[in-house]
Design a protein around this motif. Structure first.
Motif, short mmCIF file in Angstrom:
data_model
loop_
_atom_site.label_atom_id
_atom_site.label_comp_id
_atom_site.label_asym_id
_atom_site.label_seq_id
_atom_site.Cartn_x
_atom_site.Cartn_y
_atom_site.Cartn_z
N HIS A 18 0.81 -1.21 0.00
CA HIS A 18 0.00 0.00 0.00
C HIS A 18 0.85 1.27 0.00
CE1 HIS A 18 -3.09 2.91 0.78
NE2 HIS A 18 -2.38 3.34 1.80
N ASN A 19 1.78 1.39 0.98
CA ASN A 19 2.51 2.67 1.05
C ASN A 19 3.52 2.84 -0.07
OD1 ASN A 19 4.64 1.13 2.06
ND2 ASN A 19 4.22 1.67 4.19
N LEU A 20 3.91 1.74 -0.71
CA LEU A 20 4.82 1.84 -1.84
C LEU A 20 4.17 2.59 -2.99
CD1 LEU A 20 7.64 0.97 -2.78
CD2 LEU A 20 6.62 -1.10 -3.69
N PHE A 21 2.85 2.40 -3.14
CA PHE A 21 2.16 3.02 -4.28
C PHE A 21 1.30 4.21 -3.89
CE2 PHE A 21 3.24 -1.22 -5.70
CZ PHE A 21 3.88 -0.92 -6.89
N SER A 22 1.37 4.59 -2.63
CA SER A 22 0.57 5.76 -2.24
C SER A 22 1.34 7.03 -2.62
CB SER A 22 0.27 5.68 -0.75
OG SER A 22 0.89 6.74 -0.09
N PRO A 23 0.62 8.01 -3.17
CA PRO A 23 1.31 9.19 -3.72
C PRO A 23 2.10 9.97 -2.69
CG PRO A 23 -1.09 9.48 -3.76
CD PRO A 23 -0.82 8.08 -3.35
N GLU A 24 1.70 9.90 -1.41
CA GLU A 24 2.43 10.70 -0.42
C GLU A 24 3.59 9.93 0.19
OE1 GLU A 24 -1.32 9.27 1.62
OE2 GLU A 24 -0.66 9.92 -0.34
N TYR A 25 3.82 8.71 -0.29
CA TYR A 25 4.87 7.90 0.29
C TYR A 25 6.26 8.42 -0.10
CZ TYR A 25 7.57 3.99 1.86
OH TYR A 25 8.50 3.24 2.50
N ALA A 26 7.01 8.80 0.88
CA ALA A 26 8.38 9.26 0.63
C ALA A 26 9.31 8.41 1.49
CB ALA A 26 8.52 10.73 1.00
N PRO A 27 9.86 7.34 0.93
CA PRO A 27 10.66 6.43 1.73
C PRO A 27 11.83 7.16 2.36
CG PRO A 27 10.69 5.81 -0.59
CD PRO A 27 9.84 7.01 -0.47
N GLY A 28 12.18 6.78 3.54
CA GLY A 28 13.30 7.44 4.20
C GLY A 28 12.86 8.39 5.30
N PHE A 29 11.64 8.90 5.20
CA PHE A 29 11.16 9.81 6.24
C PHE A 29 10.07 9.11 7.06
CE2 PHE A 29 12.25 12.90 2.72
CZ PHE A 29 13.49 13.22 3.26
N CYS A 30 10.01 9.44 8.36
CA CYS A 30 8.99 8.84 9.21
C CYS A 30 7.64 9.48 8.91
CB CYS A 30 9.34 9.01 10.68
SG CYS A 30 9.21 10.72 11.24
N LEU A 31 6.60 8.86 9.42
CA LEU A 31 5.24 9.32 9.15
C LEU A 31 5.05 10.77 9.58
CD1 LEU A 31 2.63 8.23 7.97
CD2 LEU A 31 1.92 7.64 10.28
#
Ligand SMILES: [Zn+2]
Ligand SMILES: [Zn+2]
Length: 253
Positions: A18-31
């Motif tokens: 889910h979060n891999l394809f969610s537009p606001e997902y920015a890997p590397g930063f916490c929620l």
């Protein structure tokens, strides 16, 4: 679990489909950091500079274009420059992030933007394909040109933030411009002064420029403010005869 690239807290959310394809997902930063990054919706932005039009006074918007861009169009100074795409609004949180990135040399922060920058790049390429007429639509080849720093500034900082951001995208990069002088601090000038075009601080890097002919250029920088830098860079690139020039920035400020 990994630590957030910005605040150092544990990220807390394992990678999922889910979060891999969610537009606001920015890997590397916490929620909590991600929630403070405010993405600009590409469907509701100025078609020329990429700013969020919903945040702008109604009387400053004409047919999907902001009043600054109307001024640029009327100035006759756009030349080969087409438009800008920006990922995020400028806010105090992002300002702090950029300070840490640029002035305290935390270049790893750029990794946190890799996914969004790449996604934006693909969208730009896709839009270009869509704009082409005819049946045989060819995928355009873009060359990335980071907006350069002067050699003094580069020495002082140790890296060019635009270059670091460009490397996140994975498309060919050409160092086609050289910055021959620094500008006086933009923040010390008012908006009208900042929009006025000075003589370009950029020069064409003749050696690299031979590869630009006929290509689509994507200028990369950390922030788009008045758009003057982009026009000046585009003006300097024009003698290399690129097909067109667009830009992609992390922020619209
Ligand atoms: Zn964080
Ligand atoms: Zn605009």
């Amino acid at each position: 679990m990994e630590r957030c690239l910005f605040c150092g807290e544990m990220r807390g959310d394992p990678l999922s489909f889910h979060n891999l394809f969610s537009p606001e997902y920015a890997p590397g930063f916490c929620l909590s950091c991600r929630e403070q990054l405010v993405p600009i919706d590409p469907r509701h932005c100025c078609r020329l500079c990429g700013r969020d039009l919903s945040r702008l006074d109604r009387n400053r918007v004409t047919e999907g274009t902001c009043s600054d861009c109307v001024k640029w169009a009327n100035s006759g100074r756009n030349g080969l420059y087409v438009n800008n795409h920006a990922l995020y609004h400028y806010n105090p949180f992002l300002k702090e992030m950029i300070n840490q990135f640029k002035f305290r040399g935390d270049v790893r922060l750029a990794d946190g933007f890799a996914a969004e920058l790449t996604r934006a790049y693909r969208r730009i390429v896709h839009n270009c394909v869509r704009e082409q007429s005819g049946i045989l639509k060819r995928k355009p080849s873009f060359l990335l040109v980071p907006v350069p720093l002067s050699s003094e500034r580069l020495l002082e900082r140790g890296f060019n933030q635009a270059d670091v951001l460009a490397r996140q995208i994975g498309a060919p990069i050409v160092q086609a411009l050289v910055r021959v002088r620094d500008e006086a601090k933009q923040s010390k000038k008012n908006r009208a002064e900042r929009m006025r075009l000075r003589a370009t601080p950029f020069q064409l890097n003749e050696k690299a420029a031979v590869s630009l002919s006929g290509h689509k250029i994507l200028l990369i920088d950390d922030i788009y403010t008045t758009g003057a830098t982009m026009r000046l860079a585009a003006e300097a690139l024009a003698p290399a005869r690129p097909d067109s020039i667009r830009s992609l920035t992390l922020i619209h400020g």
